[in-house]
Design an enzyme around this catalytic site. Sequence first.
Site, PDB file in Angstrom:
ATOM      1  CD  GLU A 169     -12.224   5.655  17.413  1.00  0.00           C
ATOM      2  OE1 GLU A 169     -11.378   6.478  17.811  1.00  0.00           O
ATOM      3  OE2 GLU A 169     -12.912   4.967  18.175  1.00  0.00           O
ATOM      4  CB  SER A 202     -13.343   5.288  11.250  1.00  0.00           C
ATOM      5  OG  SER A 202     -13.562   4.987  12.616  1.00  0.00           O
ATOM      6  CE1 TYR A 251      -8.457   2.434  12.298  1.00  0.00           C
ATOM      7  CE2 TYR A 251     -10.259   3.767  13.174  1.00  0.00           C
ATOM      8  CZ  TYR A 251      -9.794   2.782  12.312  1.00  0.00           C
ATOM      9  OH  TYR A 251     -10.678   2.156  11.463  1.00  0.00           O
ATOM     10  CG  LEU A 256      -2.111   0.976   1.224  1.00  0.00           C
ATOM     11  CD1 LEU A 256      -3.035   0.730   0.042  1.00  0.00           C
ATOM     12  CD2 LEU A 256      -2.890   0.880   2.528  1.00  0.00           C
ATOM     13  CB  SER A 316      -9.128  -2.827  11.980  1.00  0.00           C
ATOM     14  OG  SER A 316      -8.734  -4.114  12.396  1.00  0.00           O
ATOM     15  NE  ARG A 355     -15.120  -5.966  14.053  1.00  0.00           N
ATOM     16  CZ  ARG A 355     -14.562  -4.782  13.892  1.00  0.00           C
ATOM     17  NH1 ARG A 355     -13.298  -4.702  13.535  1.00  0.00           N
ATOM     18  NH2 ARG A 355     -15.244  -3.677  14.088  1.00  0.00           N
TER      19      ARG A 355
END
Length: 302
Positions: free
Chosen positions: A97, A95, A119, A29, A54, A154
């Site tokens: 967040e 997100s 994050y 990435l 995550s 998860r």
Amino acid sequence: MAGVVRPGTASYDNLVPIADRLELLEADLLDEPSLVAALESVQPEEVYNLASPSFVPASWDRPVETARFAAVGATSLLEAIRATDPAIRFYQSSSSEIFGEPRESPQTETTPPEPVTPYGVAKAYAHFIVHSYRRRYGLYACSGILYNHESPRRPLEFLPRKVAHGAASISLGLQDELVLGDLDARRDWGYAGDYVCAMWLMLQQDEPGDYVVSSGESHSVRELVQCAFTHVGLDWQEHVRVDPALQRGPAELHRLVGDPTKARQTLGWEPEVDFTRLVRLLVDADVSRLRSGEAATSIERQ
């Protein structure tokens, strides 16, 4: 369908059920040429960027890595798309967040971002860079501001899965208690499958945009625990122990609940799995998984 994986990673157990329908390509990435090569190989019409560390609490332990993958990585992918085929439609997983300790509740697409975790800060950068590329280059680029979305896939460090696994394990006599932190902490929990449908719908519209994707409901950890244990016929108070050391304290975020009105009205999106059904789904999956493990162990012993 194709997916990008990190170079040198040996196995992807989570992908086993769909391995025959998925082409895996190695790319970094943070290495734009490798992303360009992957895009040129597949020639996709749509790209979904879900890549990021995550587990939010861990971002304090690896803030630089979090910034690289969640912020710089999104930029690198946008640049690769621009260099390869600007007609590609791009989805960025944003997100809740980014809102940190929000000024208003529930939050909408216009709520000012005020992230307070590494994050959240990295995700806020990615959220803004998507808007910048959309405006500057005319890319079809969308951000989905996703609230907590859960599934049986998860890892166990995520609370809903930890609770579901604990309830399932205790109901099967495999453990005696479940240790948790703050039972009064609240979250806006939804089902990951529903949220993926919202992602896809974003890229089917005539014009790109950003959308809050959430249940629109706030539930406490206590409610989550009660629902999980009731589903397996147990009184949670007999099996759950609170350990203050597991509480986040000042790191705990409050009032994070989304308003998905725009997604419902513009995308025609409606989640199919409500809170109770979500918890039951998680518990049933772990009961099935643990029973299969028991059966395998029994066969091995014979």
